[in-house]
Design a protein around this motif. Structure first.
Motif, PDB file in Angstrom:
ATOM      1  N   ASP A  54       0.835  -1.205   0.000  1.00 21.28           N
ATOM      2  CA  ASP A  54       0.000   0.000   0.000  1.00 21.28           C
ATOM      3  C   ASP A  54       0.870   1.256   0.000  1.00 21.28           C
ATOM      4  O   ASP A  54       0.576   2.220  -0.711  1.00 21.28           O
ATOM      5  N   VAL A  55       1.940   1.234   0.839  1.00 20.36           N
ATOM      6  CA  VAL A  55       2.809   2.398   0.968  1.00 20.36           C
ATOM      7  C   VAL A  55       4.260   1.950   0.921  1.00 20.36           C
ATOM      8  O   VAL A  55       4.686   1.106   1.724  1.00 20.36           O
ATOM      9  N   ALA A  56       5.016   2.504  -0.012  1.00 21.94           N
ATOM     10  CA  ALA A  56       6.460   2.297  -0.057  1.00 21.94           C
ATOM     11  C   ALA A  56       7.127   3.580   0.427  1.00 21.94           C
ATOM     12  O   ALA A  56       6.861   4.662  -0.106  1.00 21.94           O
ATOM     13  N   VAL A  57       7.964   3.447   1.438  1.00 23.85           N
ATOM     14  CA  VAL A  57       8.639   4.607   2.021  1.00 23.85           C
ATOM     15  C   VAL A  57      10.130   4.508   1.716  1.00 23.85           C
ATOM     16  O   VAL A  57      10.783   3.534   2.125  1.00 23.85           O
ATOM     17  N   ILE A  58      10.665   5.491   1.010  1.00 22.35           N
ATOM     18  CA  ILE A  58      12.089   5.509   0.672  1.00 22.35           C
ATOM     19  C   ILE A  58      12.811   6.395   1.673  1.00 22.35           C
ATOM     20  O   ILE A  58      12.694   7.620   1.648  1.00 22.35           O
ATOM     21  N   GLY A  59      13.541   5.786   2.579  1.00 21.20           N
ATOM     22  CA  GLY A  59      14.294   6.532   3.577  1.00 21.20           C
ATOM     23  C   GLY A  59      13.796   6.291   4.982  1.00 21.20           C
ATOM     24  O   GLY A  59      12.607   6.493   5.274  1.00 21.20           O
ATOM     25  N   ALA A  60      14.684   5.840   5.870  1.00 21.00           N
ATOM     26  CA  ALA A  60      14.314   5.550   7.258  1.00 21.00           C
ATOM     27  C   ALA A  60      14.933   6.553   8.207  1.00 21.00           C
ATOM     28  O   ALA A  60      15.470   6.206   9.251  1.00 21.00           O
ATOM     29  N   GLY A  61      14.869   7.837   7.816  1.00 27.92           N
ATOM     30  CA  GLY A  61      15.209   8.905   8.733  1.00 27.92           C
ATOM     31  C   GLY A  61      13.979   9.328   9.512  1.00 27.92           C
ATOM     32  O   GLY A  61      12.955   8.616   9.533  1.00 27.92           O
ATOM     33  N   ALA A  62      14.034  10.503  10.120  1.00 25.87           N
ATOM     34  CA  ALA A  62      12.942  10.944  10.982  1.00 25.87           C
ATOM     35  C   ALA A  62      11.611  10.989  10.238  1.00 25.87           C
ATOM     36  O   ALA A  62      10.581  10.533  10.758  1.00 25.87           O
ATOM     37  N   ALA A  63      11.606  11.533   9.022  1.00 27.04           N
ATOM     38  CA  ALA A  63      10.357  11.671   8.281  1.00 27.04           C
ATOM     39  C   ALA A  63       9.814  10.314   7.853  1.00 27.04           C
ATOM     40  O   ALA A  63       8.633  10.001   8.052  1.00 27.04           O
ATOM     41  N   GLY A  64      10.673   9.492   7.249  1.00 28.78           N
ATOM     42  CA  GLY A  64      10.231   8.192   6.760  1.00 28.78           C
ATOM     43  C   GLY A  64       9.757   7.278   7.867  1.00 28.78           C
ATOM     44  O   GLY A  64       8.757   6.555   7.703  1.00 28.78           O
ATOM     45  N   LEU A  65      10.439   7.293   8.994  1.00 28.00           N
ATOM     46  CA  LEU A  65      10.039   6.447  10.108  1.00 28.00           C
ATOM     47  C   LEU A  65       8.663   6.837  10.639  1.00 28.00           C
ATOM     48  O   LEU A  65       7.839   5.970  10.976  1.00 28.00           O
ATOM     49  N   SER A  66       8.420   8.144  10.729  1.00 26.13           N
ATOM     50  CA  SER A  66       7.113   8.603  11.224  1.00 26.13           C
ATOM     51  C   SER A  66       5.999   8.138  10.304  1.00 26.13           C
ATOM     52  O   SER A  66       4.966   7.628  10.759  1.00 26.13           O
ATOM     53  N   VAL A  67       6.197   8.313   9.002  1.00 25.95           N
ATOM     54  CA  VAL A  67       5.174   7.912   8.035  1.00 25.95           C
ATOM     55  C   VAL A  67       4.956   6.404   8.069  1.00 25.95           C
ATOM     56  O   VAL A  67       3.817   5.920   8.055  1.00 25.95           O
ATOM     57  N   ALA A  68       6.046   5.637   8.115  1.00 25.95           N
ATOM     58  CA  ALA A  68       5.931   4.182   8.123  1.00 25.95           C
ATOM     59  C   ALA A  68       5.196   3.691   9.366  1.00 25.95           C
ATOM     60  O   ALA A  68       4.329   2.806   9.292  1.00 25.95           O
ATOM     61  N   ALA A  69       5.524   4.257  10.520  1.00 25.72           N
ATOM     62  CA  ALA A  69       4.882   3.825  11.761  1.00 25.72           C
ATOM     63  C   ALA A  69       3.392   4.111  11.746  1.00 25.72           C
ATOM     64  O   ALA A  69       2.574   3.253  12.107  1.00 25.72           O
ATOM     65  N   ILE A  70       3.024   5.322  11.324  1.00 29.90           N
ATOM     66  CA  ILE A  70       1.605   5.679  11.298  1.00 29.90           C
ATOM     67  C   ILE A  70       0.847   4.796  10.314  1.00 29.90           C
ATOM     68  O   ILE A  70      -0.232   4.268  10.620  1.00 29.90           O
ATOM     69  N   SER A  71       1.412   4.609   9.118  1.00 28.40           N
ATOM     70  CA  SER A  71       0.743   3.804   8.091  1.00 28.40           C
ATOM     71  C   SER A  71       0.563   2.364   8.550  1.00 28.40           C
ATOM     72  O   SER A  71      -0.513   1.761   8.374  1.00 28.40           O
ATOM     73  N   ALA A  72       1.606   1.781   9.153  1.00 32.94           N
ATOM     74  CA  ALA A  72       1.521   0.400   9.615  1.00 32.94           C
ATOM     75  C   ALA A  72       0.518   0.259  10.752  1.00 32.94           C
ATOM     76  O   ALA A  72      -0.261  -0.706  10.796  1.00 32.94           O
ATOM     77  N   ASN A  73       0.508   1.216  11.667  1.00 30.12           N
ATOM     78  CA  ASN A  73      -0.424   1.164  12.785  1.00 30.12           C
ATOM     79  C   ASN A  73      -1.868   1.302  12.334  1.00 30.12           C
ATOM     80  O   ASN A  73      -2.790   0.854  13.033  1.00 30.12           O
ATOM     81  N   LEU A  74      -2.070   1.900  11.168  1.00 31.50           N
ATOM     82  CA  LEU A  74      -3.419   2.025  10.619  1.00 31.50           C
ATOM     83  C   LEU A  74      -3.811   0.822   9.772  1.00 31.50           C
ATOM     84  O   LEU A  74      -4.864   0.816   9.124  1.00 31.50           O
ATOM     85  N   GLY A  75      -2.954  -0.195   9.736  1.00 31.10           N
ATOM     86  CA  GLY A  75      -3.295  -1.445   9.073  1.00 31.10           C
ATOM     87  C   GLY A  75      -2.883  -1.561   7.617  1.00 31.10           C
ATOM     88  O   GLY A  75      -3.270  -2.529   6.953  1.00 31.10           O
ATOM     89  N   LEU A  76      -2.091  -0.628   7.126  1.00 31.48           N
ATOM     90  CA  LEU A  76      -1.655  -0.683   5.739  1.00 31.48           C
ATOM     91  C   LEU A  76      -0.407  -1.552   5.600  1.00 31.48           C
ATOM     92  O   LEU A  76       0.374  -1.702   6.545  1.00 31.48           O
TER      93      LEU A  76
END
Length: 484
Positions: free
Chosen positions: A5-27
Motif C-alpha cells: 500500500d505504501v512504499a517509504v524511501i528513507g528511514a530517517g525521521a520523516a520516513g520512520l514517522s510515516v511508516a509507523a503511522i501507516s503500519a499502525n493504521l493497518g496498511l
C-alpha cells in the motif's frame, strides 16, 4: 494488485514517522533504507551534536563555577570518554528507530537502494516493487562547496566529524549557520582552537541582528574566532613539520589572509538526495531544492507520490531542513494521503528554529527584517532583558533577552530569544502563533516563579503597560477608590 500500500524511501525521521503511522493504521508498508536506520538525525546530526554539546557545556560550567562561589580545578577533557558518551546516546535511542521495531509494527524493512522503474513501481535490491502510494523521504546531505584545492585536502562534514579519534588541534569551520556555530562552541569548550569563516556579512544571517550580537560575544568568550564577510577562495594542504604532527589545511581568504588549521569542517548547507532515484522514470518532478510538491506534500506530477522531510519542496514555501518539520510533515501526510482530507496544507508560520549553543538562539515566526520584506507596516517591538529576570540573576546568567514583534494592531508576528535553554520557550511561542492567540494570553499566563519564561510574559506585558498607566486609567482608579 500492488505489492504494498505504501512504499517509504528513507528511514530517517520523516520516513520512520510515516511508516509507523501507516503500519499502525493497518496498511501494508515497505520501508526502504540503504544506510543506517534513523538517518541523519540519529547518526550524524541532532543526537550526536547535542550529546557533544552536553559534554562541552559541562566543561564550561566547571570553568565558570566560581561565579557561584565554587572553585574547581580546570576540567580535564577525556576525548575517548566524550566520544563514548556521544555514541552511547545514539545507541540508547537507536532501538526506537531499529529495523526490529518496525518489523514488529508490521513493516517490511528492506536494506537496499531504491529507484523508480515506472510511476507505480520501484526497483529495490534487484526486485520490482509495485505500490499504491510512495513516500520519498530520502533526506539531504551536506552541501559540497566549489572551492579550489578542496580535492587535495582532508575535510569533514557532520557525517564524519563525530568519528575523530583525537580532538582537532585547530578546527576551521566553513559556515556560520546553526551546525557551524554549535560545533564551534562544542569544540572550543572542549579545548580546541576554532575559527569560523562566514562569507555573509554576519553569522546566523537570517536571525535578529541584536540577538546574534549577543551570541557572537558569548562564543568569543569561549575562544571562537570569527572571520565574517570574507570569502574562502582556496584551500591548500599543510605539511606536517614532524612525524609526531599531523598534516592539516590552510584556508586562503579573499582578503589575502591565510589561516592554518588541523581540520576543516564544511557546514555551508544541505542538498537534497535526488541522485539515483531516477525520478524521470517515476514521472516525479524535482527542483534544485528537492521534490516538487503541492502544499499537501503530494507530487505535482505523479498523484501516487508524496515527499516529506528535507527532500520535500512544497510550492510557494520551499524546503525546511529540521527534524521537527519531519514530524509536522508526517501529520500532514496522515490527513492528506491516508484520510484524503481536503485543504490539508503545510504551514510554516509557527515553525520554530533553534541554534543549540549556550545561550540558545530561538526564532519563531517572522523577524523584523522578514516582516519588512513582506511589506507589513506599523511594526512594534516589545523586549525584556534577562538582566531583569530573577531566575537568570539567581543562576549568575543574566544575559540575553526576549524580543516580540507585533503588527500595528498588537498581534504577535514573531518571537526571538537569546537565553540559556531558550529552546524550551519555543513551544509557547509556536502555540501562540499557530493558534493565533492574542498577546493578552501570554501577558496573562500564570507561570511558575522563578523561570526564564517569565521574560516572555514581561515582554508581552510591556505592550499593555502604557495603556494601563495612562492618565485616563489613573483617573478611573481615582474615582473608583471612593466606592465601598
Amino acid at each position: 494488485m500492488p505489492d504494498v500500500d505504501v512504499a517509504v524511501i528513507g528511514a530517517g525521521a520523516a520516513g520512520l514517522s510515516v511508516a509507523a503511522i501507516s503500519a499502525n493504521l493497518g496498511l501494508k508498508v515497505a520501508l526502504i533504507e540503504r544506510g543506517r536506520m534513523g538517518g541523519d538525525c540519529l547518526n550524524y546530526g541532532c543526537v550526536p551534536s547535542k550529546a557533544l554539546l552536553a559534554a562541552a557545556h559541562a566543561a564550561a560550567e566547571a570553568r565558570r563555577a566560581d561565579r557561584l562561589g565554587i572553585r574547581l580545578p580546570p576540567p580535564e577533557i577525556d576525548w575517548d570518554a566524550v566520544r563514548a558518551h556521544v555514541q552511547g546516546a545514539i545507541a540508547r535511542i537507536a532501538p526506537n528507530d531499529s529495523a526490529e521495531r518496525f518489523r514488529s509494527l508490521g513493516c517490511e524493512v528492506i536494506h537496499a537502494s531504491a529507484h523508480f522503474l515506472a510511476p507505480d513501481a520501484l526497483e529495490v535490491g534487484g526486485r520490482r516493487l509495485t505500490f499504491r502510494r510512495c513516500v520519498i523521504a530520502a533526506g539531504s546531505s551536506p552541501l559540497m562547496p566549489d572551492i579550489p584545492g578542496l580535492d587535495g585536502v582532508p575535510w569533514l562534514t557532520n557525517e564524519t566529524l563525530f568519528e575523530l579519534a583525537e580532538p582537532p588541534g585547530h578546527l576551521i569551520i566553513l559556515g556560520g549557520g546553526p551546525i557551524g556555530l554549535e560545533m564551534a562552541q562544542a569544540h572550543a569548550r572542549l579545548g580546541c582552537l576554532v575559527t569560523v569563516i562566514e562569507a555573509a556579512p554576519s553569522i546566523a544571517a537570517r536571525e535578529d541582528p541584536a540577538l546574534v550580537a549577543g551570541l557572537r560575544e558569548a562564543l568569543r568568550r569561549d575562544g571562537v574566532e570569527f572571520r565574517e564577510g570574507v570569502k574562502l577562495t582556496a584551500v591548500e594542504p599543510l605539511e606536517a613539520r614532524s612525524t609526531a604532527e599531523a598534516a592539516g589545511v590552510v584556508a586562503v581568504l579573499a582578503d589575502g589572509s591565510r589561516i592554518a588549521g588541523t581540520h576543516l569542517l564544511l557546514a555551508v548547507g544541505r542538498a537534497p538526495r535526488l541522485a539515483g532515484l531516477d525520478l524521470a522514470a517515476g514521472n516525479v518532478a524535482m527542483t534544485k531544492h528537492g521534490i516538487a510538491t503541492r502544499r499537501d506534500l503530494r507530487s505535482t506530477t505523479n498523484t501516487r507520490v508524496w515527499a516529506v522531510g528535507d527532500i520535500a519542496d512544497p510550492e510557494g514555501i520551499g524546503p525546511r531542513a529540521f527534524t521537527h518539520v519531519a514530524s509536522q510533515h508526517a501529520g500532514v501526510l496522515v490527513r492528506s494521503m491516508l484520510f484524503r482530507l481536503p485543504f490539508t496544507r503545510v504551514d510554516y508560520a509557527a515553525l520554530p528554529r533553534v541554534t543549540y549553543t549556550d545561550p540558545e538562539l530561538v526564532q519563531v515566526g517572522l523577524t523584523e527584517a522578514e516582516a519588512q520584506a513582506q511589506g507589513i507596516g506599523g511594526l512594534q517591538l516589545r523586549r525584556w532583558s534577562l538582566a531583569e529576570n530573577d531566575r537568570a540573576i539567581a543562576e549568575g546568567r543574566p544575559e540575553g533577552e526576549v524580543r516580540l514583534l507585533l503588527d500595528g494592531k498588537g498581534r504577535l508576528l514573531g518571537a526571538g530569544v537569546l537565553a540559556p535553554r531558550a529552546g524550551e520557550m519555543a513551544g509557547m511561542f509556536g502555540l501562540m502563533l499557530g493558534r493565533r492567540l492574542p498577546l493578552s494570553a501570554l501577558a496573562g499566563m500564570v507561570l511558575p516563579y522563578p523561570t526564564l519564561a517569565e521574560a516572555a510574559k514581561r515582554a508581552a506585558a510591556e505592550h499593555y503597560a502604557p495603556k494601563l498607566l495612562s492618565p485616563l486609567v489613573k483617573r478611573a482608579v481615582s474615582l473608583l477608590k471612593h466606592l465601598p
